[in-house]
Design a protein around this motif. Structure first.
Motif, PDB file in Angstrom:
ATOM      1  N   HIS A   1       0.794  -1.230   0.000  1.00 33.59           N
ATOM      2  CA  HIS A   1       0.000   0.000   0.000  1.00 33.59           C
ATOM      3  C   HIS A   1       0.825   1.279   0.000  1.00 33.59           C
ATOM      4  O   HIS A   1       0.361   2.312  -0.473  1.00 33.59           O
ATOM      5  CB  HIS A   1      -0.957   0.011   1.192  1.00 33.59           C
ATOM      6  N   GLY A   2       2.030   1.227   0.555  1.00 33.91           N
ATOM      7  CA  GLY A   2       2.860   2.428   0.555  1.00 33.91           C
ATOM      8  C   GLY A   2       2.870   3.188   1.866  1.00 33.91           C
ATOM      9  O   GLY A   2       3.282   4.344   1.914  1.00 33.91           O
ATOM     10  N   ASP A   3       2.398   2.556   2.956  1.00 29.98           N
ATOM     11  CA  ASP A   3       2.441   3.170   4.292  1.00 29.98           C
ATOM     12  C   ASP A   3       3.296   2.320   5.218  1.00 29.98           C
ATOM     13  O   ASP A   3       3.422   1.107   5.030  1.00 29.98           O
ATOM     14  CB  ASP A   3       1.033   3.246   4.908  1.00 29.98           C
ATOM     15  N   TRP A   4       3.832   2.976   6.272  1.00 29.10           N
ATOM     16  CA  TRP A   4       4.459   2.235   7.366  1.00 29.10           C
ATOM     17  C   TRP A   4       3.400   1.969   8.422  1.00 29.10           C
ATOM     18  O   TRP A   4       2.636   2.864   8.798  1.00 29.10           O
ATOM     19  CB  TRP A   4       5.576   3.042   8.018  1.00 29.10           C
ATOM     20  N   ILE A   5       3.369   0.753   8.936  1.00 28.06           N
ATOM     21  CA  ILE A   5       2.394   0.402   9.965  1.00 28.06           C
ATOM     22  C   ILE A   5       3.063  -0.454  11.034  1.00 28.06           C
ATOM     23  O   ILE A   5       3.971  -1.245  10.736  1.00 28.06           O
ATOM     24  CB  ILE A   5       1.189  -0.352   9.344  1.00 28.06           C
ATOM     25  N   THR A   6       2.627  -0.269  12.275  1.00 24.31           N
ATOM     26  CA  THR A   6       2.991  -1.177  13.370  1.00 24.31           C
ATOM     27  C   THR A   6       1.692  -1.808  13.855  1.00 24.31           C
ATOM     28  O   THR A   6       0.732  -1.084  14.149  1.00 24.31           O
ATOM     29  CB  THR A   6       3.660  -0.422  14.530  1.00 24.31           C
ATOM     30  N   ILE A   7       1.644  -3.133  13.890  1.00 20.40           N
ATOM     31  CA  ILE A   7       0.459  -3.849  14.391  1.00 20.40           C
ATOM     32  C   ILE A   7       0.859  -4.517  15.696  1.00 20.40           C
ATOM     33  O   ILE A   7       1.799  -5.322  15.719  1.00 20.40           O
ATOM     34  CB  ILE A   7      -0.033  -4.899  13.373  1.00 20.40           C
ATOM     35  N   ASN A   8       0.175  -4.177  16.791  1.00 21.74           N
ATOM     36  CA  ASN A   8       0.578  -4.754  18.078  1.00 21.74           C
ATOM     37  C   ASN A   8      -0.104  -6.101  18.324  1.00 21.74           C
ATOM     38  O   ASN A   8      -0.904  -6.565  17.518  1.00 21.74           O
ATOM     39  CB  ASN A   8       0.353  -3.747  19.220  1.00 21.74           C
ATOM     40  N   SER A   9       0.224  -6.692  19.455  1.00 20.69           N
ATOM     41  CA  SER A   9      -0.226  -8.071  19.711  1.00 20.69           C
ATOM     42  C   SER A   9      -1.742  -8.161  19.852  1.00 20.69           C
ATOM     43  O   SER A   9      -2.318  -9.227  19.645  1.00 20.69           O
ATOM     44  CB  SER A   9       0.445  -8.614  20.976  1.00 20.69           C
ATOM     45  N   ARG A  10      -2.402  -7.054  20.194  1.00 23.34           N
ATOM     46  CA  ARG A  10      -3.869  -7.126  20.311  1.00 23.34           C
ATOM     47  C   ARG A  10      -4.566  -6.720  19.015  1.00 23.34           C
ATOM     48  O   ARG A  10      -5.790  -6.611  18.965  1.00 23.34           O
ATOM     49  CB  ARG A  10      -4.371  -6.288  21.491  1.00 23.34           C
ATOM     50  N   GLY A  11      -3.788  -6.439  17.945  1.00 26.93           N
ATOM     51  CA  GLY A  11      -4.382  -6.095  16.654  1.00 26.93           C
ATOM     52  C   GLY A  11      -4.532  -4.603  16.424  1.00 26.93           C
ATOM     53  O   GLY A  11      -4.991  -4.187  15.362  1.00 26.93           O
ATOM     54  N   GLY A  12      -4.143  -3.780  17.400  1.00 25.37           N
ATOM     55  CA  GLY A  12      -4.176  -2.328  17.223  1.00 25.37           C
ATOM     56  C   GLY A  12      -3.097  -1.896  16.237  1.00 25.37           C
ATOM     57  O   GLY A  12      -2.053  -2.546  16.107  1.00 25.37           O
TER      58      GLY A  12
END
Length: 663
Positions: free
Chosen positions: A501-512
């Protein structure tokens, strides 16, 4: 990450539409899910069962039923609901749960008095305009273009066009001639519907000259229809019809042309900051299913709601907003300057229209915060139960401000997605709490992952945002891309078979999820990737700074490169060494020493697209020697003159673009 700011009420399963959907799955499919995470995992692994459940649960009206749900799950090229024929407009105009005399469109603006359309009036206007388009020779597959703002006529035109199986495309009238013709010369519309102008705050903006230039640049046009919006007594351009003629009384019934699931509904465009804007084609079925899912199950909208999103017709959030009646919601349209006469205007509009869901952008919320606004003190917002924020990441302090000053009982939903899918693929859901600075969850049916540089999925660390399973609202293609090469190159060239998609993302252990900016604008210092969103949160949190843009110029030798920060200061202020030191100190203490820029410079404006996105990549290109005209398509910018300062800055620097010589 993030304090809990809102918790679902104890009876959320009884009161919410997603609770109703879970009961339906239990009764009709024998499926039981312990929590949202379990439901989400099912929705992205059993794509057939999930998307067929959306079709059945919302009782999609089709003319012929599908022979399957998904025949090929590969990307690109996934084929959804083969054999089905349906019509988007028919499903929207069903308006479930609404009586003929219920208001379903409430339109306010700064150009004319408010307009309300009931369900019966909306259907009647669509019936007449569809008949008018038919008289002009419009048939399935023809393109109808609207150079018009967020007013009822534009919405009626979209529904009338799609009822015929013709293809709709809109540009907001603040777009300049070049920006519009760059888009529409690609799709060759047969009919143009255009306003004569509009008011932005108390300022009249005449667009008759632009309309004439657009007509001259589109040889495919056979008909033009003028809407006398700025001057109700005005006459249509020479050789054009008036809106009233298009919508003249007729006894032709309202009918809906059945089209295949993936038949083009409308063409949206990438912001076109470099090169021609990409003409992204969305289909009837994919948009319908995606919007039914998001509006009902995630935003919890239904027949008792009044749904507002501040948007123009040049941003995909308009297309998202106007699907509201498909789930029974009334939509609130606004055309004008959201800061006129002050930043309280939209909050007062929410009170006046009894808005229950208020959608806006993160920059608007942060501007209200910076201005010291307390919306609940200037407007009765007791009807409000949902607030949506998109367009840029909303930092934790933005979340806190909403709960302190707007209301502590509403659900704040920060969401992210894009024009490419015409939805949010990460957002909120009534079943989960709201954490400060965090997008609550990945949306149902959206298999979003973070990937490290080597392509492996990561949790709890920054990665490239990818979607690893198809979604029905992914584009059916790009216009005039017969072999699909432009489409593949746009999303699938980095990870074959996976949407990047072209974005940086962090996904935490609870899905946030936390999105930290565009991956092509990343700051990579000494091998550590830094997102731009957190930068802006700190810098623009200072009273002295109104706006900012940061770019990283890499060092070919593999060194740290240069981090350059450009700031727009409050009126009357000049950047001096004391303020430079203050900015550096804030960045160092709030973020890290790596975030401290090598140079800070003052500019009059940060270049932004017409939908208010910062142009970090074109700025970076200009600073590394790309000519301005090649770095950015000026017609797509809200303030193209702002690029000149960066070009002048680049010229003043030494020929070695990564030299650390101060300007």
């Amino acid at each position: 990450m993030g304090d809990v700011l809102w918790t679902p009420p104890a009876d959320v399963l009884q009161r919410s539409r997603i609770g109703n959907y879970l009961r339906w799955l239990r009764e009709h499919r024998g499926l039981d899910f312990a929590d949202y995470d379990e439901l989400w995992r099912w929705s992205v692994t059993d794509l057939d069962a999930f998307w067929r459940s959306i079709w059945d649960h919302f009782e999609v009206v089709s003319h012929t039923p599908p022979t399957a749900t998904l025949t090929d799950a590969g990307m690109p090229g996934a084929r959804w609901f083969p054999g089905a024929t349906l019509n988007y407009a028919q499903n929207v105009l069903r308006m479930p749960g609404r009586a003929d005399d219920d208001p379903v469109v409430i339109a306010h603006g700064q150009t004319r008095a408010p307009v309300t359309l009931t369900a019966a009036e909306l259907r009647e206007q669509v019936r007449r305009v569809a008949a008018g388009l038919r008289r002009l020779g419009v048939v399935a597959g023809d393109r109808v273009a609207a150079y018009a703002p967020n007013i009822p006529e534009t919405y009626v035109l979209l529904l009338a066009t799609s009822s015929l199986g013709a293809i709709f495309s809109s540009c907001a009238p603040e777009f300049g001639t070049r920006s519009v013709t760059d888009r529409w010369q690609q799709i060759e519309p047969k009919v143009l519907v255009a306003v004569d102008g509009y008011r932005y705050g108390d300022k009249p903006v005449d667009r008759r000259g632009e309309v004439a230039a657009i007509r001259a640049a589109l040889p495919s046009l056979e008909h033009t229809v003028g809407i006398a919006y700025l001057d109700p007594a005005g006459t249509p351009p020479a050789g054009a019809l008036g809106w009233d003629e298009l919508a003249a009384e007729t006894d032709e019934p309202l009918t809906f042309t059945p089209v295949p699931f993936d038949h083009p509904l409308y063409v949206l465009y990438s912001s076109g900051t470099t090169g021609l804007p990409k003409p992204i084609v969305h289909g009837h079925g994919g948009i319908l299913l995606e919007h039914l899912k998001m509006l009902a199950l995630h935003h919890d909208l239904g027949p008792s709601d009044r749904f507002f999103w501040f948007t123009t017709t040049g941003w995909m959030m308009w297309n998202f907003l106007v699907s509201g009646p498909a789930v029974g919601a009334t939509i609130v349209l606004f055309d004008g300057n959201p800061g006129h006469p002050d930043l309280g205007a939209l909050w007062r509009l929410a009170e006046e229209t009894d808005t229950t869901y208020f959608g806006t952008s993160a920059p608007f919320l942060l501007a209200c915060r910076k201005a010291g606004l307390v919306p609940k003190e200037i407007a009765d917002l007791s009807a409000l139960r949902g607030l949506g924020s998109t367009g840029a990441p909303l930092p934790a302090e933005g979340f806190t401000w909403v709960y302190e000053t707007v209301g502590d009982r509403l659900q704040l939903q920060s969401l992210s997605g894009g024009t490419d899918v015409c939805t949010g693929f990460v957002g909120g859901v009534p079943l989960l709490p709201v954490h400060a600075g965090e997008i609550t969850c990945r949306a149902l049916g959206a298999r979003v992952e973070a990937r490290s540089a080597d392509g492996t999925p990561v949790v709890g660390e920054l990665g490239e945002l990818v979607i690893t399973a198809p979604m029905p609202s992914m584009p059916v293609g790009f216009w005039n891309d017969p072999d699909g090469s432009r489409y593949r190159e746009a999303y699938f060239d980095v990870y074959p078979g996976v949407w990047r998609h072209g974005d940086w993302i962090t996904i935490n252990s609870r899905g946030g999820c936390v999105i930290t900016g565009r991956s092509d604008a990343t700051l990579n210092r000494g091998g550590v990737r830094l997102g731009t969103a957190e930068f802006y949160s700190v810098v623009e949190g200072l009273d002295e700074v109104v706006d900012s843009v940061v770019v990283h110029l890499e060092d070919d030798e593999g060194g740290a490169g240069e981090l350059l920060l450009f700031v727009v200061l409050a009126e009357g202020l000049e950047l001096d060494d004391d303020l430079r030191r203050k900015i550096c100190r804030e960045l160092r203490t709030s973020l890290s020493p790596r975030h401290v820029p090598d140079e800070i410079h003052q500019v009059r404006a940060v270049p932004r697209t017409l939908s208010a996105k910062k142009l970090e990549v074109p700025v970076k290109k200009i600073l590394t020697g790309t000519p301005v005209d090649n770095a950015a398509a000026k017609g797509a910018l809200a303030n193209p003159e702002s690029l000149a300062a960066f070009a002048a800055f680049a010229q003043r620097r030494t020929p070695d673009a990564t030299s650390t010589t101060p300007a």
